[in-house]
Design an enzyme around this catalytic site. Sequence first.
Site, mmCIF file in Angstrom:
data_model
loop_
_atom_site.group_PDB
_atom_site.id
_atom_site.type_symbol
_atom_site.label_atom_id
_atom_site.label_comp_id
_atom_site.label_asym_id
_atom_site.label_seq_id
_atom_site.Cartn_x
_atom_site.Cartn_y
_atom_site.Cartn_z
ATOM 1 C CG ASP A 1 -6.594 -24.986 42.638
ATOM 2 O OD1 ASP A 1 -5.391 -25.282 42.620
ATOM 3 O OD2 ASP A 1 -7.035 -23.896 42.232
ATOM 4 C CD GLU B 1 -1.027 -21.581 41.353
ATOM 5 O OE1 GLU B 1 -1.174 -21.473 40.116
ATOM 6 O OE2 GLU B 1 -1.992 -21.481 42.144
ATOM 7 C CD GLU B 2 -4.793 -20.704 43.891
ATOM 8 O OE1 GLU B 2 -5.045 -19.890 42.992
ATOM 9 O OE2 GLU B 2 -5.157 -21.894 43.847
#
Length: 371
Positions: A123, A157-158
């Site tokens: 990820d 994104e996280e």
Amino acid sequence: MKLSLAALLSTTAIATAAARAHVSRCTQNDTLGLLSLHEGLVSIPSLTGNESAVTTYLASYLSSHNFTVELQQVADGRNNIYAYTGSSRDARALLTSHMDTVGPYIPYGITANGTITGRGSNDAKGSIAAQVVALQQLLADGSVDDGDVAMLFVVGEEVDGAGMKAANDLGLSWEAVVFGEPTELKLAVGHKGALAVKLEAFGKAAHSGYPQLGVDANKALVTALYGLDGVELPGSALLGNSTLNYGLVRGGAAANVVSPYANASIAVRLAVDAETIKGQLDGYFGGVSGVSWSYLGFFYDPVVLDSDVEGFEKAVMSYGTDIPHLKGDHKKYLYGPGSITTAHSDHEFVMVSDLEEAVEGYKKLVLHALN
Ligand SMILES: *[C@@H]1O[C@H](CO)[C@@H](O)[C@H](O)[C@H]1NC(C)=O
Ligand SMILES: *[C@@H]1O[C@H](CO)[C@@H](O)[C@H](O)[C@H]1NC(C)=O
Ligand SMILES: *[C@@H]1O[C@H](CO)[C@@H](O)[C@H](O)[C@H]1NC(C)=O
Ligand SMILES: *[C@@H]1O[C@H](CO)[C@@H](O)[C@H](O)[C@H]1NC(C)=O
Ligand SMILES: *[C@@H]1O[C@H](CO)[C@@H](O)[C@H](O)[C@H]1NC(C)=O
Ligand SMILES: *[C@@H]1O[C@H](CO)[C@@H](O)[C@H](O)[C@H]1NC(C)=O
Ligand SMILES: [Zn+2]
């Protein structure tokens, strides 16, 4: 050329250095090229907010492989990468993923059975490496040309999707966008939305021998939660049930004190839109006494994805992505190597064979999008 893993590992030190220098417009040594790019990415910590080193690495990798590279500033020291071939900034299809990771950093490792460990290994640096190599192979064998495919690698994104939100300012649109996140090589049919709810109960402290002198915040909260468990949230045929998780429950002062205060934080994974669920929760909490409720900033609606491609196993994902942050009426695909069940964990990993298969998967999706 596919190398056996044994051959690969026996030459790792030399091979990795050689592969770094190797041009992958050439179709030889593709596994080495793939693994060395992946290793380069995973070896550089890139916690959300601190993505500059990995951005520099990936941008220079791409420009040294003849991609035209634009950096888009998102915040001080934080840039997205937009890459394409030649001068064709506009492209019909886009491959995209994110460069940031959660913490803590875990160094890169590879074992003899082809397991690659490390933070971001699945990820989403596995997706990034496979997307880059997929496009290199498509260019090399002439299946795509300038103006067909571009790549976008974002920051943030996280946490809040800052990078993908900024990408709307690039002034570009695509017919199809392939988002890279760990899906266990399945083509996602959709993913759930999310909503965070905070509950608070304010009571009045008293000696537990004289509870009638106090107001028990814990009891009010527990009663509200118990009732909430009986509320049937609507689901959908595509995404299944909406679910609740009572992630944090805090309250009270001591065993022998009537609790003056309690709170709970609840995550709802949405199979239907957030407004519908909010309306239902408002109705429930409105009828419960002694508890106040509020919705936290973090929420997004469920996403329905395109999955009209032969040759993939299909699945629903129960996690959020950057997909809702990119505006436009492009087709949306979600696919990548590795499993969300180990992403963010202390045993995050991806298999070498999954990276190789993901290259094939991305090629198939791009060609489907273009035809
Ligand atoms: C990589 O490819 C080159 C030719 O481009 C070849 O000479 C070399 O042996 C290959 N490396 C490995 C480890 O197979
Ligand atoms: C930021 O990232 C760099 C390079 O990956 C790393 O060396 C550094 O320790 C990081 N800084 C913080 C504050 O995490
Ligand atoms: C980059 O393009 C130049 C000029 O077309 C070519 O000579 C070179 O081999 C290419 N390099 C790569 C890595 O494809
Ligand atoms: C691969 O090897 C590691 C230890 O070297 C082990 O923890 C892991 O379970 C193995 N995975 C598979 C798929 O065999
Ligand atoms: C959805 O909820 C219903 C009713 O609670 C339950 O019977 C069913 O197993 C749930 N479906 C899934 C996929 O969890
Ligand atoms: C919940 O209550 C605890 C204990 O009083 C407190 O430390 C915490 O900040 C509260 N959480 C929220 C989200 O208000
Ligand atoms: Zn991710």
